[in-house]
Design a protein around this motif. Structure first.
Motif, short mmCIF file in Angstrom:
data_model
loop_
_atom_site.label_atom_id
_atom_site.label_comp_id
_atom_site.label_asym_id
_atom_site.label_seq_id
_atom_site.Cartn_x
_atom_site.Cartn_y
_atom_site.Cartn_z
N GLY A 125 0.82 -1.21 0.00
CA GLY A 125 0.00 0.00 0.00
C GLY A 125 0.86 1.26 0.00
O GLY A 125 2.09 1.22 0.08
N PRO A 126 0.28 2.43 -0.10
CA PRO A 126 -1.17 2.65 -0.19
C PRO A 126 -1.75 2.43 -1.60
O PRO A 126 -2.96 2.43 -1.76
N VAL A 127 -0.90 2.24 -2.61
CA VAL A 127 -1.37 1.97 -3.97
C VAL A 127 -0.81 0.62 -4.40
O VAL A 127 0.41 0.41 -4.39
N VAL A 128 -1.70 -0.26 -4.72
CA VAL A 128 -1.29 -1.59 -5.17
C VAL A 128 -1.47 -1.66 -6.69
O VAL A 128 -2.58 -1.47 -7.19
N SER A 129 -0.37 -1.87 -7.38
CA SER A 129 -0.40 -1.91 -8.86
C SER A 129 -0.31 -3.35 -9.33
O SER A 129 0.45 -4.16 -8.77
N LEU A 130 -1.04 -3.63 -10.38
CA LEU A 130 -0.98 -4.95 -11.00
C LEU A 130 -1.34 -4.82 -12.46
O LEU A 130 -1.99 -3.85 -12.88
N ARG A 131 -0.89 -5.79 -13.24
CA ARG A 131 -1.17 -5.77 -14.67
C ARG A 131 -2.57 -6.29 -14.94
O ARG A 131 -3.08 -7.18 -14.26
N ALA A 132 -3.16 -5.72 -15.93
CA ALA A 132 -4.50 -6.15 -16.31
C ALA A 132 -4.50 -7.64 -16.62
O ALA A 132 -3.59 -8.15 -17.29
N GLY A 133 -5.51 -8.30 -16.06
CA GLY A 133 -5.61 -9.73 -16.27
C GLY A 133 -4.98 -10.55 -15.17
O GLY A 133 -5.18 -11.77 -15.13
N ASP A 134 -4.24 -9.91 -14.30
CA ASP A 134 -3.64 -10.64 -13.18
C ASP A 134 -4.59 -10.61 -11.98
O ASP A 134 -5.29 -9.62 -11.75
N PRO A 135 -4.61 -11.68 -11.16
CA PRO A 135 -5.44 -11.66 -9.94
C PRO A 135 -4.81 -10.75 -8.88
O PRO A 135 -3.62 -10.42 -8.94
N LEU A 136 -5.62 -10.39 -7.89
CA LEU A 136 -5.16 -9.48 -6.82
C LEU A 136 -5.04 -10.28 -5.53
O LEU A 136 -5.99 -10.95 -5.09
N ASN A 137 -3.88 -10.19 -4.89
CA ASN A 137 -3.64 -10.79 -3.56
C ASN A 137 -3.24 -9.68 -2.61
O ASN A 137 -2.18 -9.05 -2.78
N LEU A 138 -4.08 -9.45 -1.59
CA LEU A 138 -3.80 -8.40 -0.60
C LEU A 138 -3.53 -9.07 0.76
O LEU A 138 -4.25 -10.00 1.15
N THR A 139 -2.51 -8.55 1.46
CA THR A 139 -2.15 -9.06 2.79
C THR A 139 -2.17 -7.91 3.78
O THR A 139 -1.53 -6.87 3.55
N CYS A 140 -2.88 -8.14 4.94
CA CYS A 140 -3.00 -7.10 5.97
C CYS A 140 -2.48 -7.66 7.31
O CYS A 140 -2.87 -8.77 7.72
N HIS A 141 -1.61 -6.87 7.98
CA HIS A 141 -1.01 -7.26 9.26
C HIS A 141 -1.61 -6.41 10.38
O HIS A 141 -1.64 -5.18 10.27
N ALA A 142 -2.01 -7.06 11.48
CA ALA A 142 -2.43 -6.36 12.72
C ALA A 142 -1.62 -6.98 13.86
O ALA A 142 -1.93 -8.09 14.33
N ASP A 143 -0.57 -6.30 14.32
CA ASP A 143 0.41 -6.88 15.24
C ASP A 143 0.21 -6.36 16.68
O ASP A 143 -0.41 -5.33 16.92
N ASN A 144 0.84 -7.14 17.64
CA ASN A 144 0.98 -6.74 19.05
C ASN A 144 -0.37 -6.42 19.71
O ASN A 144 -0.54 -5.39 20.37
N ALA A 145 -1.26 -7.29 19.55
CA ALA A 145 -2.59 -7.07 20.14
C ALA A 145 -2.84 -8.12 21.22
O ALA A 145 -2.36 -9.24 21.17
N LYS A 146 -3.62 -7.67 22.23
CA LYS A 146 -4.04 -8.59 23.29
C LYS A 146 -5.50 -8.26 23.64
O LYS A 146 -5.78 -7.16 24.13
N PRO A 147 -6.34 -9.13 23.32
CA PRO A 147 -6.14 -10.40 22.62
C PRO A 147 -5.87 -10.16 21.14
O PRO A 147 -5.86 -9.04 20.67
N ALA A 148 -5.68 -11.25 20.37
CA ALA A 148 -5.37 -11.14 18.95
C ALA A 148 -6.48 -10.38 18.22
O ALA A 148 -7.67 -10.51 18.53
N ALA A 149 -6.08 -9.61 17.25
CA ALA A 149 -7.03 -8.78 16.52
C ALA A 149 -7.80 -9.61 15.50
O ALA A 149 -7.32 -10.61 14.97
N SER A 150 -9.00 -9.16 15.25
CA SER A 150 -9.82 -9.71 14.16
C SER A 150 -9.73 -8.75 12.97
O SER A 150 -9.80 -7.53 13.16
N ILE A 151 -9.59 -9.30 11.73
CA ILE A 151 -9.42 -8.47 10.52
C ILE A 151 -10.56 -8.75 9.56
O ILE A 151 -10.90 -9.91 9.29
N ILE A 152 -11.10 -7.70 9.03
CA ILE A 152 -12.11 -7.82 7.97
C ILE A 152 -11.69 -6.92 6.81
O ILE A 152 -10.96 -5.93 7.00
N TRP A 153 -12.20 -7.29 5.58
CA TRP A 153 -11.92 -6.51 4.37
C TRP A 153 -13.23 -5.88 3.90
O TRP A 153 -14.27 -6.54 3.86
#
Length: 713
Positions: A125-153
Motif C-alpha cells: 500500500g497505499p497503492v497496489v499496482s498490478l497488470r490487467a488480467g492478473d489476480p489481486l492478492n492483498l495481505t494485511c497485518h495487525a500486530d501486538n494485540a491482546k487479545p489477537a485482533a480480528s481483521i475484515i476486508w
C-alpha cells in the motif's frame, strides 16, 4: 529488615479487630489508561501492604520502586487504594491488599490489561499496482494485540468474504499478531477501487483500519481512425491514433506495409493515398513502460484495375486443353471479361479461361479485360499457339514477265515450325538451293515462313507449269497449288495511244450500237462485231459460284504432285469419262466422285501428259475458241467467250464450257442470231492477238463468265 518491621507491627497491634470495607475487584483495562484498585479497612491503623503476583510493592504508602503506582485515600479512615497511572501490559497481574497487624488479606483481584493492535498495514500500500488480467492478492497485518485482533476486508461499504487468517503469539506470551490474506480474481477488480483492512479487538471495538487503492496497469488501448473513407486514389487522408494507457504513453511509431515511416512520430499521420494503401495497411504502434500495442487499418481506396497475376501465353498441342489465369485487383469490385481479339464474344467472366480440345482456329490473341465501374479499366493480351499441321496460304495465281526473273511465294503458318518445305513441278522436287534456272529461298518472319521459288529467264513453258508448295512438321503436312501467269508490259506511249484510241472507239462503238438497234432490231442480236485492230476485248469474271471454283481448285490440287509419292501424296482416283456424240469424250466428273476430304495429290510417277490422258481430254474434245469472238449487246459492253487449249484442259472446266460458252454459241449459230466471221475478219482479229493472249492470261478461266461486258482499248 522488612520482615522484622512486619513482625514488630503485628506484635504492637495484636488483639485489635479490623474488617475490609472495600476489597479490590477483577478489572479489565486498556493499556494506557489509569486504574484504581480499592482497599478500605476502617478502624485499622496498622501497616497495609499491596501484593502483586505474591510480591509486596512496598510498606505502607511508600511505593518508590513503582513510579506509576500510588496508594491514595484517607489513611485515618482506613482507605488504602492502589492507583496505577497509564496501565501497561506488565500491570496485567493479580493484586491483593493485606492488613499486616490484623492478619487480613483481601481476596485476589485480577487486573486484565487489553492491548489494542497496532495500526494495520496492507503490504504494497497505499497503492497496489498490478497488470490487467492478473489476480489481486492483498495481505494485511495487525500486530501486538491482546487479545489477537480480528481483521475484515471492506470494499464499497461491503465486507469481502473469503479471506484467510493466521495468528502468531509473541515472545511475551501475551500479545499476538494477526495476518489476513484476500484473493480477488481479475474480473472482480477495477482500477481506482479502494479496499479497506479493518483490525479490532476488545481494546478497540471500533477497530483500526487502513486502505489501498487498486491501480490496474495495462498496455495502451489504441483506436486508429481514418478520414475520409472511402477515398479516391490521389486524395489526402488523415490517420489519428488515440490511446489510453497506464502507465502513460511514451512514444508512437507509424508503419505502412511493415515499413517504418520515420518522418512521423506523433499521434497523427497525413498522406496522399494510392492503390497500395488498399492492400498495405497503415499501423500505429503505441508504447508505455509495460509494452507496446499495434493496430493497423486498410484504407478504402477507389482505384482502377491492377494486375495481380499476369497471364502467360501458351503453346499447346492440337486437341489439348488451354488454361489461362488472369487476376486483377481493383476497388470497388471489378468485372473480368475474357475475349478473343477481333471477336465480341465473351468467353469467361472468371479469372480462369479454359479452352477445351483446342483447334488450330483457336490460335490467336486473347484479351483479359478488367473494369472497375466509374473508376477505370485495364487489359492484358496473351497468345495461344496451337501445335498442329502446317497451313499454307498463298495466291493461287501469281504473275511474272516473259524473259525476266520471276518469283512464286508460298506463305506457311506452322507451329512447331516446318521441318521441311519443298517445291515440286513436272518431275522436279527442290527443297533449297539452286537447280538450273530455279532457286528456293526460305525466310522466317513473325507471322510465319515464306518460301520463294525464283525462276531466271521466264520462258512460255513456265506459264503452263503447275507448281506445288508442300510443308511438313511433326503433326502433318499441307500443300498449295500455284500457277504462274504472264504479266503485261506495255510501253508508256502505247498506253497513251490506247487511252486516246479508247475514247474514239467508245464514240464509234456507241454509234454502231445505236445503228444496230435501229436497223437490225428484228434479228434480236446481243452483240456486234468489231474488227478494229486497236480494240481489245477482255473477259471480265464475276464469282457467281464460289463453291464451284473451290471444288475445281481442289480438283486441280489432286493432280499436281509429281513427287512420285515421296511427299506422302494421296493416290489419284480416276473419274468416269462418258463419251458424247461426234466421237468427242466428256471430261465432266460426277460431283459425288469429285468431293474429297483434304487435298489430293497427283498419282505416283504420273507426268503432266498422263494427267491430260487421265482427265480424258483428247484432241477431239478440246474446244478452240482462240479465233472465235461472240459479241453480245449488254449495257454498253462486250462479252467475250474464249478458252485456250491448255487452259480448258487443265482447269477441268469442260462442264463450264458446255453450259456457258457452248450454250451461247449454239444460240448464236442460227442464221438469224449469229454473224459468222470470214477469213478476213479472222485475220483482222488476229492482228490483236497480243492483247487477246494477254486477256486470256489475265483472267481466271475456271470462273463463270459475267453477263456484263467491259471493253479495254
Amino acid at each position: 529488615m522488612i520482615l522484622r518491621l512486619i513482625l514488630l507491627l503485628c506484635i504492637s497491634t495484636h488483639g485489635a479487630e479490623a474488617t475490609f470495607a472495600q476489597q479490590p475487584q477483577d478489572l479489565v483495562v486498556v493499556a494506557g489508561q489509569p486504574v484504581t484498585l480499592p482497599c478500605t479497612i476502617p478502624a485499622y491503623h496498622g501497616v497495609v501492604l499491596w501484593i502483586k503476583d505474591g510480591l509486596a510493592l512496598g510498606v505502607g504508602r511508600d511505593l518508590s520502586g513503582y513510579p506509576r503506582y500510588t496508594v491514595i485515600g484517607d489513611h485515618g479512615s482506613g482507605e488504602h487504594h492502589l492507583r496505577i497511572q497509564r496501565v501497561e501490559l506488565m500491570d496485567d497481574a493479580v493484586f491483593e491488599c493485606q492488613a499486616v497487624q490484623a492478619a487480613m488479606r483481601s481476596r485476589p483481584a485480577r487486573l486484565t490489561v487489553l492491548v489494542p493492535p497496532e495500526d494495520p498495514v496492507i503490504s504494497g500500500g497505499p497503492v497496489v499496482s498490478l497488470r490487467a488480467g492478473d489476480p489481486l492478492n492483498l495481505t494485511c497485518h495487525a500486530d501486538n494485540a491482546k487479545p489477537a485482533a480480528s481483521i475484515i476486508w471492506i470494499r464499497n461499504g461491503e465486507v469481502l468474504n473469503g479471506a484467510m487468517y493466521s495468528k502468531t503469539l509473541l515472545r511475551d506470551g501475551r500479545r499476538e499478531s494477526t495476518v489476513s490474506t484476500l484473493y480477488l480474481s481479475p474480473t472482480n477488480i477495477e482500477t481506482g477501487q479502494q479496499i479497506i483492512c479493518k483490525a479490532s479487538n476488545k481494546a478497540v471495538p471500533n477497530g483500526k483500519e487502513t486502505s489501498v487503492t487498486i491501480d490496474i496497469q495495462h498496455l495502451p488501448l489504441v483506436n486508429l481512425s481514418v478520414e475520409p473513407q472511402p477515398v479516391l486514389e490521389g486524395n489526402l487522408v488523415k490517420f489519428h491514433c488515440s490511446a489510453k494507457a497506464n502507465p502513460p504513453v511514451t512514444y508512437y511509431r507509424w508503419a505502412k506495409g511493415g515499413s517504418i515511416i520515420k518522418e512521423v512520430s506523433g499521434d497523427t499521420y497525413e498522406v496522399i493515398v494510392d492503390h497500395s494503401f488498399f492492400s498495405e495497411p497503415v499501423s500505429c504502434e503505441v508504447t508505455n513502460p509495460l509494452g507496446s500495442t499495434n493496430i493497423s487499418r486498410n484504407v478504402d481506396v477507389y482505384f482502377g484495375p491492377r494486375m495481380a497475376a499476369e497471364p502467360q501465353s501458351l503453346q499447346v498441342d492440337l486437341g489439348s486443353d488451354a488454361v489461362f489465369n488472369c487476376a486483377w485487383t481493383g476497388n470497388p469490385s471489378l468485372t473480368i471479361v475474357w475475349m478473343k481479339r477481333g471477336s465480341g464474344v465473351v468467353l469467361s467472366n472468371e479469372n480462369l479461361l479454359t479452352l477445351k480440345s483446342v483447334r488450330q482456329e483457336d490460335a490467336g490473341k486473347y484479351v483479359c479485360r478488367a473494369v472497375v465501374p466509374r473508376v477505370g479499366a485495364g487489359e492484358k493480351e496473351v497468345s495461344l499457339t496451337v501445335n498442329g499441321p502446317p497451313t499454307i496460304s498463298s495466291t493461287q495465281t501469281q504473275q511474272a514477265l516473259h524473259g525476266e526473273k520471276g518469283q512464286i511465294k508460298c506463305f506457311i503458318r506452322s507451329t512447331p515450325p516446318p521441318d521441311r518445305i519443298a517445291w515440286s513441278w513436272k518431275e522436279t522436287v527442290l527443297e533449297s538451293g539452286t537447280s538450273g534456272r530455279y532457286t528456293v529461298e526460305t525466310v522466317t518472319t513473325e507471322e510465319g515462313v515464306i518460301s520463294t521459288l525464283t525462276m531466271s529467264n521466264i520462258v512460255p513453258a513456265d506459264f503452263q507449269t503447275i507448281y506445288n508448295c508442300t510443308a511438313w512438321n511433326s503433326f502433318g503436312s499441307d500443300t498449295e497449288i500455284i500457277r504462274l501467269k504472264e504479266q503485261e508490259s506495255l510501253p508508256v506511249a502505247v498506253i497513251i495511244g490506247i487511252a486516246v484510241g479508247a475514247f474514239v472507239a467508245f464514240i464509234v462503238l456507241m454509234g454502231t450500237i445505236g445503228a444496230f438497234c435501229c436497223t437490225r432490231s428484228q434479228r434480236n442480236l446481243k452483240g456486234v462485231v468489231s474488227a478494229k485492230n486497236d480494240i481489245r476485248v477482255e473477259i471480265v469474271h464475276k464469282d457467281h459460284n464460289a463453291a464451284r471454283e473451290s471444288e475445281e481448285h481442289n480438283s486441280m490440287k489432286q493432280l499436281m504432285d509429281p513427287t512420285n509419292g515421296y511427299y506422302s501424296v494421296n493416290t489419284f482416283k480416276e473419274h468416269s469419262t462418258p463419251t458424247m456424240a461426234g466421237n468427242q469424250s466428256t471430261e465432266g466428273r460426277n460431283p459425288t466422285n469429285t468431293s474429297t476430304l483434304g487435298k489430293q495429290r497427283v498419282p505416283t510417277g504420273m507426268s503432266f501428259t498422263n494427267i491430260y490422258s487421265t482427265l480424258g481430254a483428247g484432241p477431239n474434245r478440246l474446244y478452240d475458241y482462240s479465233q472465235r469472238f461472240v459479241l453480245g449487246m449488254g449495257s454498253s459492253s462486250i462479252e467475250l467467250c474464249e478458252r485456250e487449249f491448255q487452259r480448258g484442259s487443265l482447269s477441268d472446266s469442260s462442264s463450264f464450257i458446255d453450259t456457258q460458252c457452248d450454250s451461247s454459241v449454239s444460240s448464236y449459230s442460227k442464221p438469224d442470231g449469229y454473224v459468222q466471221f470470214d477469213k478476213d475478219s479472222k485475220v483482222s482479229a488476229s492482228s490483236s492477238s497480243h492483247y487477246s493472249q494477254s486477256s486470256s492470261q489475265n483472267s481466271d478461266l475456271t470462273r463463270p463468265l459475267q453477263k456484263r461486258m467491259q471493253t479495254h482499248v
